[in-house]
Design a protein around this motif. Structure first.
Motif, mmCIF file in Angstrom:
data_model
loop_
_atom_site.group_PDB
_atom_site.id
_atom_site.type_symbol
_atom_site.label_atom_id
_atom_site.label_comp_id
_atom_site.label_asym_id
_atom_site.label_seq_id
_atom_site.Cartn_x
_atom_site.Cartn_y
_atom_site.Cartn_z
ATOM 1 N N LYS A 92 0.875 -1.170 0.000
ATOM 2 C CA LYS A 92 0.000 0.000 0.000
ATOM 3 C C LYS A 92 0.915 1.223 0.000
ATOM 4 O O LYS A 92 1.661 1.450 0.962
ATOM 5 N N ILE A 93 0.854 2.011 -1.077
ATOM 6 C CA ILE A 93 1.865 3.045 -1.292
ATOM 7 C C ILE A 93 1.284 4.446 -1.111
ATOM 8 O O ILE A 93 0.354 4.853 -1.814
ATOM 9 N N LEU A 94 1.873 5.176 -0.164
ATOM 10 C CA LEU A 94 1.533 6.565 0.091
ATOM 11 C C LEU A 94 2.553 7.448 -0.618
ATOM 12 O O LEU A 94 3.715 7.065 -0.776
ATOM 13 N N LEU A 95 2.125 8.639 -1.022
ATOM 14 C CA LEU A 95 3.023 9.559 -1.729
ATOM 15 C C LEU A 95 3.087 10.908 -1.028
ATOM 16 O O LEU A 95 2.057 11.520 -0.746
ATOM 17 N N PHE A 96 4.321 11.358 -0.751
ATOM 18 C CA PHE A 96 4.575 12.750 -0.366
ATOM 19 C C PHE A 96 5.319 13.360 -1.538
ATOM 20 O O PHE A 96 6.427 12.934 -1.870
ATOM 21 N N PHE A 97 4.723 14.384 -2.158
ATOM 22 C CA PHE A 97 5.299 14.926 -3.391
ATOM 23 C C PHE A 97 5.485 16.431 -3.276
ATOM 24 O O PHE A 97 4.650 17.137 -2.716
ATOM 25 N N GLN B 272 -5.203 15.515 -8.711
ATOM 26 C CA GLN B 272 -6.509 15.443 -9.368
ATOM 27 C C GLN B 272 -6.366 15.062 -10.830
ATOM 28 O O GLN B 272 -7.156 14.282 -11.366
ATOM 29 N N HIS B 273 -5.362 15.633 -11.494
ATOM 30 C CA HIS B 273 -5.145 15.300 -12.904
ATOM 31 C C HIS B 273 -4.929 13.806 -13.086
ATOM 32 O O HIS B 273 -5.482 13.196 -14.016
ATOM 33 N N PHE B 274 -4.135 13.206 -12.212
ATOM 34 C CA PHE B 274 -3.858 11.777 -12.323
ATOM 35 C C PHE B 274 -4.920 10.914 -11.642
ATOM 36 O O PHE B 274 -4.772 9.695 -11.571
ATOM 37 N N GLU B 275 -5.976 11.571 -11.157
ATOM 38 C CA GLU B 275 -7.102 10.892 -10.505
ATOM 39 C C GLU B 275 -6.620 10.036 -9.330
ATOM 40 O O GLU B 275 -7.083 8.917 -9.110
ATOM 41 N N ILE B 276 -5.678 10.605 -8.564
ATOM 42 C CA ILE B 276 -5.168 9.956 -7.368
ATOM 43 C C ILE B 276 -5.811 10.623 -6.157
ATOM 44 O O ILE B 276 -5.647 11.838 -5.954
ATOM 45 N N PRO B 277 -6.578 9.891 -5.353
ATOM 46 C CA PRO B 277 -7.223 10.489 -4.177
ATOM 47 C C PRO B 277 -6.202 11.059 -3.196
ATOM 48 O O PRO B 277 -5.023 10.676 -3.192
ATOM 49 N N GLN B 278 -6.673 11.985 -2.371
ATOM 50 C CA GLN B 278 -5.817 12.655 -1.393
ATOM 51 C C GLN B 278 -6.361 12.451 0.016
ATOM 52 O O GLN B 278 -7.575 12.413 0.215
ATOM 53 N N ILE B 279 -5.442 12.360 0.955
ATOM 54 C CA ILE B 279 -5.784 12.429 2.369
ATOM 55 C C ILE B 279 -5.084 13.663 2.904
ATOM 56 O O ILE B 279 -3.858 13.768 2.837
ATOM 57 N N ALA B 280 -5.862 14.625 3.393
ATOM 58 C CA ALA B 280 -5.311 15.927 3.769
ATOM 59 C C ALA B 280 -5.744 16.329 5.170
ATOM 60 O O ALA B 280 -6.867 16.018 5.599
ATOM 61 N N THR B 281 -4.867 17.029 5.848
ATOM 62 C CA THR B 281 -5.227 17.614 7.135
ATOM 63 C C THR B 281 -6.118 18.834 6.910
ATOM 64 O O THR B 281 -6.006 19.517 5.889
ATOM 65 N N ASN B 282 -6.975 19.088 7.862
ATOM 66 C CA ASN B 282 -7.963 20.167 7.734
ATOM 67 C C ASN B 282 -7.361 21.495 8.195
ATOM 68 O O ASN B 282 -7.730 22.054 9.221
ATOM 69 N N VAL B 283 -6.412 21.988 7.405
ATOM 70 C CA VAL B 283 -5.764 23.270 7.716
ATOM 71 C C VAL B 283 -5.900 24.196 6.521
ATOM 72 O O VAL B 283 -5.910 23.753 5.368
ATOM 73 N N ALA C 119 2.528 5.340 -9.579
ATOM 74 C CA ALA C 119 3.012 4.276 -8.699
ATOM 75 C C ALA C 119 2.271 4.226 -7.369
ATOM 76 O O ALA C 119 2.329 3.223 -6.656
ATOM 77 N N SER C 120 1.550 5.293 -7.022
ATOM 78 C CA SER C 120 1.019 5.456 -5.669
ATOM 79 C C SER C 120 -0.485 5.186 -5.598
ATOM 80 O O SER C 120 -1.207 5.325 -6.581
ATOM 81 N N ASP C 121 -0.920 4.854 -4.391
ATOM 82 C CA ASP C 121 -2.345 4.630 -4.141
ATOM 83 C C ASP C 121 -3.049 5.879 -3.647
ATOM 84 O O ASP C 121 -4.255 6.054 -3.880
ATOM 85 N N VAL C 122 -2.332 6.740 -2.958
ATOM 86 C CA VAL C 122 -2.954 7.923 -2.370
ATOM 87 C C VAL C 122 -1.887 8.991 -2.155
ATOM 88 O O VAL C 122 -0.738 8.689 -1.835
ATOM 89 N N CYS C 123 -2.275 10.239 -2.363
ATOM 90 C CA CYS C 123 -1.384 11.389 -2.152
ATOM 91 C C CYS C 123 -1.661 11.972 -0.764
ATOM 92 O O CYS C 123 -2.805 12.276 -0.433
ATOM 93 N N MET C 124 -0.606 12.129 0.022
ATOM 94 C CA MET C 124 -0.740 12.589 1.401
ATOM 95 C C MET C 124 -0.378 14.067 1.516
ATOM 96 O O MET C 124 0.707 14.490 1.112
ATOM 97 N N LEU C 125 -1.300 14.856 2.072
ATOM 98 C CA LEU C 125 -1.073 16.275 2.323
ATOM 99 C C LEU C 125 -1.221 16.514 3.830
ATOM 100 O O LEU C 125 -2.242 16.996 4.297
ATOM 101 N N THR C 126 -0.189 16.159 4.568
ATOM 102 C CA THR C 126 -0.236 16.258 6.030
ATOM 103 C C THR C 126 0.330 17.605 6.486
ATOM 104 O O THR C 126 1.214 17.675 7.336
#
Length: 374
Positions: free
Chosen positions: A201-206, A296-307, A275-282
Protein backbone atom coordinates in the motif's frame (compact mmCIF):
# COMPACT_ATOMS: atom_id res chain seq x y z
CA UNK A 1 -8.68 42.08 -24.46
CA UNK A 2 -5.11 43.29 -24.36
CA UNK A 3 -3.51 41.55 -21.38
CA UNK A 4 -0.06 41.83 -19.87
CA UNK A 5 0.98 39.06 -17.49
CA UNK A 6 3.78 39.99 -15.09
CA UNK A 7 5.06 37.01 -13.14
CA UNK A 8 7.33 33.96 -13.31
CA UNK A 9 7.62 32.42 -16.77
CA UNK A 10 10.10 30.38 -18.79
CA UNK A 11 13.11 30.26 -18.43
CA UNK A 12 12.24 29.96 -14.73
CA UNK A 13 11.06 26.60 -13.43
CA UNK A 14 8.61 25.44 -10.78
CA UNK A 15 4.90 25.28 -10.03
CA UNK A 16 4.25 29.03 -10.34
CA UNK A 17 5.81 29.13 -13.80
CA UNK A 18 3.79 26.07 -14.82
CA UNK A 19 0.55 27.64 -13.59
CA UNK A 20 1.29 30.86 -15.47
CA UNK A 21 2.16 29.02 -18.67
CA UNK A 22 -1.08 27.05 -18.66
CA UNK A 23 -3.14 30.17 -18.01
CA UNK A 24 -1.24 32.10 -20.70
CA UNK A 25 -1.97 29.41 -23.29
CA UNK A 26 -5.66 29.47 -22.43
CA UNK A 27 -5.98 33.26 -22.39
CA UNK A 28 -4.16 33.73 -25.70
CA UNK A 29 -6.88 31.79 -27.51
CA UNK A 30 -9.25 34.75 -27.25
CA UNK A 31 -7.07 37.65 -26.14
CA UNK A 32 -3.93 39.59 -27.05
CA UNK A 33 -1.59 38.37 -24.31
CA UNK A 34 2.00 39.34 -23.60
CA UNK A 35 4.18 37.83 -20.87
CA UNK A 36 6.74 39.71 -18.81
CA UNK A 37 9.04 38.01 -16.33
CA UNK A 38 12.11 38.56 -14.20
CA UNK A 39 15.73 39.07 -15.12
CA UNK A 40 16.41 38.01 -11.53
CA UNK A 41 13.69 36.31 -9.52
CA UNK A 42 15.52 35.66 -6.24
CA UNK A 43 19.11 36.48 -5.32
CA UNK A 44 20.95 33.17 -5.16
CA UNK A 45 21.58 33.48 -1.43
CA UNK A 46 17.80 33.67 -0.80
CA UNK A 47 16.92 30.69 -2.98
CA UNK A 48 17.09 27.40 -1.04
CA UNK A 49 16.88 25.07 -4.04
CA UNK A 50 19.54 24.02 -6.54
CA UNK A 51 18.51 26.13 -9.51
CA UNK A 52 15.77 28.60 -10.39
CA UNK A 53 15.98 28.06 -14.12
CA UNK A 54 14.85 25.36 -16.51
CA UNK A 55 17.41 22.66 -17.21
CA UNK A 56 17.74 20.42 -20.25
CA UNK A 57 15.93 17.65 -18.33
CA UNK A 58 12.82 19.81 -17.81
CA UNK A 59 9.84 19.60 -20.13
CA UNK A 60 8.83 23.26 -19.97
CA UNK A 61 6.58 25.33 -22.20
CA UNK A 62 8.86 28.07 -23.63
CA UNK A 63 6.43 30.93 -23.21
CA UNK A 64 7.79 33.93 -25.19
CA UNK A 65 8.25 36.14 -22.16
CA UNK A 66 10.21 39.36 -21.99
CA UNK A 67 12.69 39.46 -19.11
CA UNK A 68 12.47 42.95 -17.65
CA UNK A 69 12.12 43.04 -13.85
CA UNK A 70 14.89 42.54 -11.31
CA UNK A 71 13.27 42.08 -7.90
CA UNK A 72 16.13 43.78 -6.05
CA UNK A 73 17.02 46.53 -8.52
CA UNK A 74 14.71 49.57 -8.21
CA UNK A 75 15.96 50.98 -11.51
CA UNK A 76 14.37 48.01 -13.24
CA UNK A 77 11.08 48.83 -11.48
CA UNK A 78 11.01 52.21 -13.25
CA UNK A 79 11.92 50.70 -16.62
CA UNK A 80 9.31 47.95 -16.36
CA UNK A 81 6.57 50.32 -15.22
CA UNK A 82 7.31 52.74 -18.07
CA UNK A 83 7.42 50.01 -20.72
CA UNK A 84 4.15 48.44 -19.65
CA UNK A 85 2.37 51.77 -19.38
CA UNK A 86 3.48 52.78 -22.86
CA UNK A 87 1.94 49.62 -24.33
CA UNK A 88 -1.47 50.52 -22.80
CA UNK A 89 -2.80 47.09 -21.73
CA UNK A 90 -6.40 46.81 -20.64
CA UNK A 91 -5.39 44.38 -17.90
CA UNK A 92 -2.22 43.62 -15.99
CA UNK A 93 -2.39 40.21 -14.37
CA UNK A 94 0.07 39.23 -11.62
CA UNK A 95 0.56 36.14 -9.46
CA UNK A 96 1.31 36.80 -5.78
CA UNK A 97 2.64 34.15 -3.43
CA UNK A 98 5.29 35.83 -1.28
CA UNK A 99 5.71 39.29 0.22
CA UNK A 100 9.28 39.42 -1.14
CA UNK A 101 7.75 40.32 -4.51
CA UNK A 102 5.58 43.14 -3.17
CA UNK A 103 8.01 46.07 -3.71
CA UNK A 104 8.81 45.26 -7.34
CA UNK A 105 5.32 44.20 -8.47
CA UNK A 106 3.59 46.89 -6.39
CA UNK A 107 5.77 49.65 -7.82
CA UNK A 108 5.00 48.62 -11.40
CA UNK A 109 1.27 48.37 -10.73
CA UNK A 110 1.17 51.70 -8.96
CA UNK A 111 2.45 53.54 -12.01
CA UNK A 112 -0.04 52.39 -14.61
CA UNK A 113 -2.79 54.32 -16.34
CA UNK A 114 -6.12 54.58 -14.57
CA UNK A 115 -7.59 52.92 -17.67
CA UNK A 116 -5.60 49.72 -16.99
CA UNK A 117 -7.20 47.22 -14.65
CA UNK A 118 -4.87 45.42 -12.26
CA UNK A 119 -5.79 41.97 -10.97
CA UNK A 120 -3.69 39.66 -8.78
CA UNK A 121 -4.10 35.90 -8.54
CA UNK A 122 -3.34 35.18 -4.90
CA UNK A 123 -1.64 31.97 -3.82
CA UNK A 124 -1.02 33.32 -0.32
CA UNK A 125 -1.59 36.57 1.51
CA UNK A 126 -0.39 35.53 4.95
CA UNK A 127 2.76 33.45 4.33
CA UNK A 128 3.55 30.08 5.85
CA UNK A 129 6.95 31.23 7.07
CA UNK A 130 6.57 34.77 8.37
CA UNK A 131 9.04 37.65 8.26
CA UNK A 132 9.05 41.04 9.92
CA UNK A 133 8.28 42.92 6.69
CA UNK A 134 5.30 40.80 5.59
CA UNK A 135 2.53 43.07 6.86
CA UNK A 136 3.88 46.31 5.38
CA UNK A 137 4.84 44.70 2.06
CA UNK A 138 1.47 42.95 1.72
CA UNK A 139 -0.40 46.19 2.31
CA UNK A 140 1.78 47.99 -0.25
CA UNK A 141 1.09 45.41 -2.96
CA UNK A 142 -2.57 44.75 -2.26
CA UNK A 143 -3.48 48.44 -2.33
CA UNK A 144 -2.19 48.70 -5.89
CA UNK A 145 -4.72 46.27 -7.35
CA UNK A 146 -8.29 46.71 -8.51
CA UNK A 147 -9.37 43.12 -7.98
CA UNK A 148 -8.22 39.70 -6.86
CA UNK A 149 -8.64 36.04 -7.70
CA UNK A 150 -8.31 33.67 -4.75
CA UNK A 151 -8.35 29.92 -5.15
CA UNK A 152 -9.69 29.15 -1.66
CA UNK A 153 -12.01 30.89 0.76
CA UNK A 154 -9.13 30.90 3.27
CA UNK A 155 -7.05 33.16 1.03
CA UNK A 156 -10.04 35.44 0.43
CA UNK A 157 -10.53 35.75 4.20
CA UNK A 158 -6.86 36.64 4.63
CA UNK A 159 -7.19 39.28 1.90
CA UNK A 160 -10.26 40.82 3.54
CA UNK A 161 -8.34 41.15 6.80
CA UNK A 162 -6.22 43.71 4.92
CA UNK A 163 -8.82 45.17 2.56
CA UNK A 164 -12.37 44.59 3.88
CA UNK A 165 -13.92 46.02 0.72
CA UNK A 166 -11.68 44.23 -1.76
CA UNK A 167 -13.29 42.88 -4.91
CA UNK A 168 -12.38 39.20 -4.91
CA UNK A 169 -13.62 36.14 -6.77
CA UNK A 170 -12.86 32.61 -5.58
CA UNK A 171 -12.10 30.17 -8.40
CA UNK A 172 -10.76 26.72 -7.44
CA UNK A 173 -7.23 25.84 -8.53
CA UNK A 174 -7.47 24.28 -12.02
CA UNK A 175 -6.25 20.76 -12.63
CA UNK A 176 -2.68 20.59 -13.90
CA UNK A 177 -3.04 18.79 -17.22
CA UNK A 178 0.36 19.14 -18.88
CA UNK A 179 2.09 16.13 -17.33
CA UNK A 180 0.65 13.50 -19.66
CA UNK A 181 -1.40 10.46 -18.75
CA UNK A 182 -1.29 8.04 -15.87
CA UNK A 183 0.58 4.84 -16.68
CA UNK A 184 0.36 1.27 -15.45
CA UNK A 185 1.36 1.03 -11.81
CA UNK A 186 3.74 -1.89 -12.45
CA UNK A 187 5.52 0.02 -15.21
CA UNK A 188 5.87 3.16 -13.07
CA UNK A 189 7.28 1.19 -10.13
CA UNK A 190 9.73 -0.60 -12.41
CA UNK A 191 10.94 2.73 -13.82
CA UNK A 192 11.47 3.99 -10.27
CA UNK A 193 13.36 0.87 -9.27
CA UNK A 194 10.56 -0.13 -6.88
CA UNK A 195 9.10 -3.21 -8.57
CA UNK A 196 9.55 -5.17 -5.34
CA UNK A 197 6.82 -3.17 -3.55
CA UNK A 198 4.06 -3.56 -6.15
CA UNK A 199 1.90 -5.53 -3.71
CA UNK A 200 2.27 -2.89 -0.95
CA UNK A 201 0.00 0.00 0.00
CA UNK A 202 1.86 3.04 -1.29
CA UNK A 203 1.53 6.57 0.09
CA UNK A 204 3.02 9.56 -1.73
CA UNK A 205 4.57 12.75 -0.37
CA UNK A 206 5.30 14.93 -3.39
CA UNK A 207 6.78 18.36 -3.96
CA UNK A 208 9.13 20.81 -2.31
CA UNK A 209 9.94 19.72 1.23
CA UNK A 210 9.38 22.51 3.75
CA UNK A 211 8.57 22.31 7.45
CA UNK A 212 4.96 23.49 7.13
CA UNK A 213 4.16 20.60 4.78
CA UNK A 214 4.42 18.13 7.66
CA UNK A 215 6.70 15.40 6.34
CA UNK A 216 7.75 14.75 9.94
CA UNK A 217 4.09 14.09 10.84
CA UNK A 218 3.72 11.73 7.90
CA UNK A 219 6.81 9.77 8.95
CA UNK A 220 5.33 9.34 12.42
CA UNK A 221 2.12 8.18 10.76
CA UNK A 222 3.98 5.57 8.73
CA UNK A 223 5.61 4.25 11.90
CA UNK A 224 2.14 3.59 13.34
CA UNK A 225 1.02 1.66 10.25
CA UNK A 226 2.01 -1.96 9.68
CA UNK A 227 4.66 -3.33 7.33
CA UNK A 228 2.30 -3.42 4.35
CA UNK A 229 2.40 0.38 4.10
CA UNK A 230 5.21 2.12 2.22
CA UNK A 231 5.95 5.79 1.56
CA UNK A 232 7.47 7.44 -1.50
CA UNK A 233 9.02 10.84 -0.82
CA UNK A 234 9.67 12.78 -4.03
CA UNK A 235 10.84 16.38 -4.02
CA UNK A 236 13.65 18.81 -3.38
CA UNK A 237 14.26 19.79 0.23
CA UNK A 238 14.39 23.53 0.88
CA UNK A 239 16.78 23.19 3.80
CA UNK A 240 18.61 20.17 5.14
CA UNK A 241 16.99 16.76 4.71
CA UNK A 242 19.17 15.40 7.52
CA UNK A 243 16.56 15.82 10.26
CA UNK A 244 14.09 13.73 8.26
CA UNK A 245 16.70 11.07 7.57
CA UNK A 246 17.47 10.83 11.28
CA UNK A 247 13.74 10.57 12.02
CA UNK A 248 13.36 7.77 9.46
CA UNK A 249 16.19 5.87 11.09
CA UNK A 250 15.02 6.46 14.65
CA UNK A 251 11.48 5.29 13.78
CA UNK A 252 12.96 2.19 12.11
CA UNK A 253 11.04 2.72 8.88
CA UNK A 254 14.03 2.94 6.53
CA UNK A 255 12.93 -0.12 4.56
CA UNK A 256 9.49 1.39 4.00
CA UNK A 257 10.62 4.90 2.97
CA UNK A 258 11.73 5.38 -0.61
CA UNK A 259 13.36 8.77 -0.92
CA UNK A 260 13.88 10.73 -4.15
CA UNK A 261 15.25 13.91 -2.60
CA UNK A 262 15.67 16.14 -5.65
CA UNK A 263 13.75 18.39 -8.00
CA UNK A 264 11.35 16.18 -9.96
CA UNK A 265 11.44 16.96 -13.67
CA UNK A 266 8.11 17.22 -15.47
CA UNK A 267 8.59 14.00 -17.42
CA UNK A 268 9.04 12.09 -14.16
CA UNK A 269 5.88 13.35 -12.48
CA UNK A 270 3.60 10.64 -13.98
CA UNK A 271 5.87 7.95 -12.53
CA UNK A 272 5.34 8.96 -8.92
CA UNK A 273 1.58 9.48 -9.12
CA UNK A 274 1.02 6.34 -11.19
CA UNK A 275 3.01 4.28 -8.70
CA UNK A 276 1.02 5.46 -5.67
CA UNK A 277 -2.34 4.63 -4.14
CA UNK A 278 -2.95 7.92 -2.37
CA UNK A 279 -1.38 11.39 -2.15
CA UNK A 280 -0.74 12.59 1.40
CA UNK A 281 -1.07 16.28 2.32
CA UNK A 282 -0.24 16.26 6.03
CA UNK A 283 0.31 20.02 6.16
CA UNK A 284 0.65 21.94 9.43
CA UNK A 285 -0.58 25.12 7.72
CA UNK A 286 -1.79 25.84 4.19
CA UNK A 287 -3.77 28.07 1.86
CA UNK A 288 -4.07 25.69 -1.09
CA UNK A 289 -1.70 23.25 -2.73
CA UNK A 290 -0.60 22.94 -6.33
CA UNK A 291 0.16 19.30 -5.53
CA UNK A 292 -3.57 18.81 -5.13
CA UNK A 293 -4.06 19.95 -8.74
CA UNK A 294 -1.53 17.39 -9.95
CA UNK A 295 -3.10 14.58 -7.93
CA UNK A 296 -6.51 15.44 -9.37
CA UNK A 297 -5.14 15.30 -12.90
CA UNK A 298 -3.86 11.78 -12.32
CA UNK A 299 -7.10 10.89 -10.51
CA UNK A 300 -5.17 9.96 -7.37
CA UNK A 301 -7.22 10.49 -4.18
CA UNK A 302 -5.82 12.65 -1.39
CA UNK A 303 -5.78 12.43 2.37
CA UNK A 304 -5.31 15.93 3.77
CA UNK A 305 -5.23 17.61 7.14
CA UNK A 306 -7.96 20.17 7.73
CA UNK A 307 -5.76 23.27 7.72
CA UNK A 308 -6.12 26.47 5.71
CA UNK A 309 -7.90 25.88 2.44
CA UNK A 310 -6.71 22.31 1.77
CA UNK A 311 -10.08 20.76 2.57
CA UNK A 312 -11.91 23.02 0.09
CA UNK A 313 -10.65 20.97 -2.85
CA UNK A 314 -11.69 17.62 -1.36
CA UNK A 315 -15.20 16.22 -0.94
CA UNK A 316 -14.81 14.15 2.19
CA UNK A 317 -15.32 10.44 1.58
CA UNK A 318 -16.23 11.21 -2.03
CA UNK A 319 -12.96 12.31 -3.66
CA UNK A 320 -10.63 11.96 -0.69
CA UNK A 321 -10.43 12.12 3.08
CA UNK A 322 -10.05 15.09 5.42
CA UNK A 323 -8.40 14.59 8.80
CA UNK A 324 -9.48 17.11 11.41
CA UNK A 325 -6.16 17.26 13.24
CA UNK A 326 -2.45 16.88 12.52
CA UNK A 327 -2.25 13.93 14.91
CA UNK A 328 -0.30 11.01 13.38
CA UNK A 329 -2.69 8.60 15.09
CA UNK A 330 -5.76 10.19 13.47
CA UNK A 331 -4.05 10.37 10.08
CA UNK A 332 -3.13 6.69 10.39
CA UNK A 333 -6.78 5.86 11.12
CA UNK A 334 -7.83 7.63 7.91
CA UNK A 335 -5.19 5.82 5.89
CA UNK A 336 -6.37 2.47 7.26
CA UNK A 337 -10.00 3.36 6.51
CA UNK A 338 -9.06 4.29 2.92
CA UNK A 339 -7.47 0.91 2.26
CA UNK A 340 -9.70 -1.29 4.43
CA UNK A 341 -12.83 0.04 2.71
CA UNK A 342 -11.31 -0.01 -0.80
CA UNK A 343 -12.12 3.66 -1.44
CA UNK A 344 -9.63 4.21 -4.27
CA UNK A 345 -11.78 3.20 -7.26
CA UNK A 346 -14.87 4.99 -5.92
CA UNK A 347 -12.91 8.19 -5.24
CA UNK A 348 -11.25 8.06 -8.66
CA UNK A 349 -14.62 7.88 -10.41
CA UNK A 350 -15.78 11.00 -8.57
CA UNK A 351 -12.51 12.84 -9.25
CA UNK A 352 -12.90 12.18 -12.98
CA UNK A 353 -16.32 13.82 -12.92
CA UNK A 354 -15.00 16.78 -10.94
CA UNK A 355 -12.06 17.30 -13.30
CA UNK A 356 -14.40 17.89 -16.20
CA UNK A 357 -15.69 20.99 -14.37
CA UNK A 358 -12.34 22.34 -13.17
CA UNK A 359 -10.20 23.10 -16.19
CA UNK A 360 -8.19 26.05 -17.46
CA UNK A 361 -10.90 27.14 -19.88
CA UNK A 362 -13.38 27.49 -17.01
CA UNK A 363 -10.82 29.33 -14.90
CA UNK A 364 -9.93 31.82 -17.64
CA UNK A 365 -13.56 32.49 -18.58
CA UNK A 366 -14.48 33.27 -14.98
CA UNK A 367 -11.41 35.49 -14.65
CA UNK A 368 -12.24 37.52 -17.78
CA UNK A 369 -15.88 37.88 -16.71
CA UNK A 370 -14.72 39.16 -13.33
CA UNK A 371 -12.37 41.67 -14.98
CA UNK A 372 -15.10 42.94 -17.30
CA UNK A 373 -17.29 43.69 -14.30
CA UNK A 374 -14.69 45.60 -12.28
Amino acid sequence: MKIHMLSTFYPFRGGIAQFNALLYRQLEKKNDVKAFTFTRQYPNFLFPGKTQRVTKEDVADPIPSEQVLDTINPLSYWRTAKKMKQEKPELILTKYWMSFFAPSLGFVLGRQSRFTKRVAILDNVIPHERRFFDHAFNRYFLNRNDGFIAMTEKVKTDLLSYLPNAKCLVIPHPVYNHFGSRMERSHALERLGLASIEDKKILLFFGIIRDYKGLDILLETLAILDESYHLIIAGESYGSFEKYQKQIESLKITDRCHVFQRYVDDHEVPLFFSASDVCMLTYKSATQSGISGIAQHFEIPQIATNVGGLAEGINHDQTGLIVNSISPAEIAESVQYYFDHSRKVFFQSNIKTLNAENGWEEFSEKLISFVNNL
